[in-house]
Design an enzyme around this catalytic site. Structure first.
Site, PDB file in Angstrom:
ATOM      1  N   GLY A  20       0.778  -1.243   0.000  1.00  0.00           N
ATOM      2  CA  GLY A  20       0.000   0.000   0.000  1.00  0.00           C
ATOM      3  C   GLY A  20       0.803   1.283   0.000  1.00  0.00           C
ATOM      4  O   GLY A  20       0.278   2.335   0.367  1.00  0.00           O
ATOM      5  N   ASN A  22       1.803   2.977  -2.592  1.00  0.00           N
ATOM      6  CA  ASN A  22       1.187   3.903  -3.557  1.00  0.00           C
ATOM      7  C   ASN A  22      -0.125   4.461  -3.011  1.00  0.00           C
ATOM      8  O   ASN A  22      -0.451   5.624  -3.244  1.00  0.00           O
ATOM      9  CB  ASN A  22       0.931   3.215  -4.909  1.00  0.00           C
ATOM     10  CG  ASN A  22       2.176   3.180  -5.769  1.00  0.00           C
ATOM     11  OD1 ASN A  22       2.609   4.209  -6.279  1.00  0.00           O
ATOM     12  ND2 ASN A  22       2.779   2.005  -5.890  1.00  0.00           N
ATOM     13  N   MET A  95      -3.790  -7.285  -7.064  1.00  0.00           N
ATOM     14  CA  MET A  95      -3.266  -8.483  -7.722  1.00  0.00           C
ATOM     15  C   MET A  95      -4.329  -9.350  -8.391  1.00  0.00           C
ATOM     16  O   MET A  95      -4.067 -10.516  -8.693  1.00  0.00           O
ATOM     17  CB  MET A  95      -2.486  -9.326  -6.700  1.00  0.00           C
ATOM     18  CG  MET A  95      -1.364  -8.569  -6.038  1.00  0.00           C
ATOM     19  SD  MET A  95      -0.190  -7.905  -7.239  1.00  0.00           S
ATOM     20  CE  MET A  95       0.809  -9.367  -7.506  1.00  0.00           C
ATOM     21  N   LYS A  96      -5.515  -8.820  -8.584  1.00  0.00           N
ATOM     22  CA  LYS A  96      -6.558  -9.578  -9.279  1.00  0.00           C
ATOM     23  C   LYS A  96      -6.851  -8.900 -10.612  1.00  0.00           C
ATOM     24  O   LYS A  96      -6.798  -7.666 -10.697  1.00  0.00           O
ATOM     25  CB  LYS A  96      -7.847  -9.624  -8.447  1.00  0.00           C
ATOM     26  CG  LYS A  96      -7.701 -10.379  -7.153  1.00  0.00           C
ATOM     27  CD  LYS A  96      -7.623 -11.872  -7.421  1.00  0.00           C
ATOM     28  CE  LYS A  96      -7.232 -12.632  -6.175  1.00  0.00           C
ATOM     29  NZ  LYS A  96      -6.925 -14.034  -6.449  1.00  0.00           N
ATOM     30  N   LEU A  98      -9.412  -7.698 -13.121  1.00  0.00           N
ATOM     31  CA  LEU A  98     -10.852  -7.380 -13.110  1.00  0.00           C
ATOM     32  C   LEU A  98     -11.492  -7.822 -14.424  1.00  0.00           C
ATOM     33  O   LEU A  98     -10.862  -7.753 -15.491  1.00  0.00           O
ATOM     34  CB  LEU A  98     -11.047  -5.873 -12.898  1.00  0.00           C
ATOM     35  CG  LEU A  98     -10.581  -5.376 -11.520  1.00  0.00           C
ATOM     36  CD1 LEU A  98     -10.446  -3.861 -11.501  1.00  0.00           C
ATOM     37  CD2 LEU A  98     -11.540  -5.835 -10.417  1.00  0.00           C
ATOM     38  N   ASN A 112      -4.072   2.468 -13.521  1.00  0.00           N
ATOM     39  CA  ASN A 112      -3.228   1.436 -12.921  1.00  0.00           C
ATOM     40  C   ASN A 112      -1.791   1.923 -12.924  1.00  0.00           C
ATOM     41  O   ASN A 112      -1.431   2.803 -13.699  1.00  0.00           O
ATOM     42  CB  ASN A 112      -3.341   0.133 -13.721  1.00  0.00           C
ATOM     43  CG  ASN A 112      -2.624  -1.022 -13.031  1.00  0.00           C
ATOM     44  OD1 ASN A 112      -2.483  -1.031 -11.798  1.00  0.00           O
ATOM     45  ND2 ASN A 112      -2.153  -1.981 -13.802  1.00  0.00           N
ATOM     46  N   HIS A 114       2.259   0.380 -12.889  1.00  0.00           N
ATOM     47  CA  HIS A 114       3.058  -0.836 -13.063  1.00  0.00           C
ATOM     48  C   HIS A 114       4.525  -0.447 -13.048  1.00  0.00           C
ATOM     49  O   HIS A 114       4.887   0.602 -13.578  1.00  0.00           O
ATOM     50  CB  HIS A 114       2.676  -1.504 -14.398  1.00  0.00           C
ATOM     51  CG  HIS A 114       3.279  -2.850 -14.578  1.00  0.00           C
ATOM     52  ND1 HIS A 114       2.832  -3.955 -13.891  1.00  0.00           N
ATOM     53  CD2 HIS A 114       4.314  -3.276 -15.340  1.00  0.00           C
ATOM     54  CE1 HIS A 114       3.564  -5.005 -14.233  1.00  0.00           C
ATOM     55  NE2 HIS A 114       4.470  -4.616 -15.117  1.00  0.00           N
TER      56      HIS A 114
HETATM   57  C1  GRF Z   1       3.940  -1.306  -7.303  1.00  0.00           C
HETATM   58  O1  GRF Z   1       5.232  -1.563  -7.784  1.00  0.00           O
HETATM   59  C2  GRF Z   1       2.968  -1.141  -8.431  1.00  0.00           C
HETATM   60  O2  GRF Z   1       3.531  -0.555  -9.574  1.00  0.00           O
HETATM   61  C3  GRF Z   1       2.611  -2.593  -8.741  1.00  0.00           C
HETATM   62  O3  GRF Z   1       2.566  -3.231  -7.486  1.00  0.00           O
HETATM   63  C4  GRF Z   1       3.390  -2.518  -6.558  1.00  0.00           C
HETATM   64  C5  GRF Z   1       2.514  -2.117  -5.411  1.00  0.00           C
HETATM   65  O4  GRF Z   1       3.252  -1.568  -4.346  1.00  0.00           O
HETATM   66  N1  GRF Z   1       1.361  -2.691  -9.508  1.00  0.00           N
HETATM   67  P1  GRF Z   1       2.510  -0.860  -3.127  1.00  0.00           P
HETATM   68  O5  GRF Z   1       1.506  -1.848  -2.555  1.00  0.00           O
HETATM   69  O6  GRF Z   1       1.819   0.369  -3.655  1.00  0.00           O
HETATM   70  O7  GRF Z   1       3.575  -0.527  -2.155  1.00  0.00           O
END
Ligand code: GRF
Length: 180
Positions: A20, A22, A95-96, A98, A112, A114
């Protein structure tokens, strides 16, 4: 760009599955005057997601749905989103995958993030796969940023380096889409 304040910010839900970080950076950003969004709901598929803690810390409503039955989970999530008048979704380490049906309901309203320079390295274990490939750069499509990959880079150091950029870029991407 029209600045939105308090009540008229766009109600946003953040979907997470783990750490979490982000989510935390988005919450901090959302509290700034210049932020067009407010974060009103945190959704997770994982009751143990560390990031759910930020819901307590910032007093934001949290909802966990069991995605072992994706259709049911998505239906429940959709009704919760509606109930909270959510207009935008930020996926942040969710991680799912949709369903098309779900995405249709929020067409053009789902962002999103990445950790690779998409379309390269879609999917999981991005950092390790980048290092295995001897790539020289990594980063992220509304906005992408390159990150220098050093000779002795490890998954840990690369993750840390990329996350620091992610935390800046996600808010910048939001500002960018609302300034159009
Ligand atoms: C991040 O690297 C994001 O780009 C990817 O999963 C990670 C999530 O990290 N989709 P966090 O849970 O926000 O720390």
């Amino acid at each position: 760009m029209a600045l939105l304040t308090g009540i008229n910010k766009i109600k946003t839900a953040v979907f997470i599955s783990g750490r979490g970080s982000n989510l935390k950076s988005l919450i901090k950003f959302s509290k700034k005057y210049k932020s067009p969004i407010s974060i009103d709901l945190i959704v997770s598929n994982n009751p143990k997601a560390k990031g759910l803690y930020f819901g307590n810390m910032f007093k934001i409503k949290k909802k966990v749905f069991n995605f072992s039955n994706k259709k049911k989970a998505e239906d429940k999530a959709l009704s919760e989103l509606k109930k909270n008048d959510i207009k935008m979704i930020c996926l942040a380490g969710f991680m799912k995958v949709l369903s098309k049906n779900f995405i249709k309901k929020f067409e053009g309203k789902i962002l999103n993030i990445h950790p690779s320079l998409l379309p390269k390295y879609k999917g999981l274990n991005t950092h390790q796969r980048i290092l295995n490939s001897k790539e020289k750069y990594s980063g992220k499509i509304i906005l992408q940023k390159k990150v220098r990959i050093l000779k002795n880079e490890t998954v840990k150091s690369l993750t840390r380096k990329i996350l620091a950029q992610e935390h800046k870029l996600y808010p910048e991407a939001i500002l960018k889409i609302f300034s159009l």
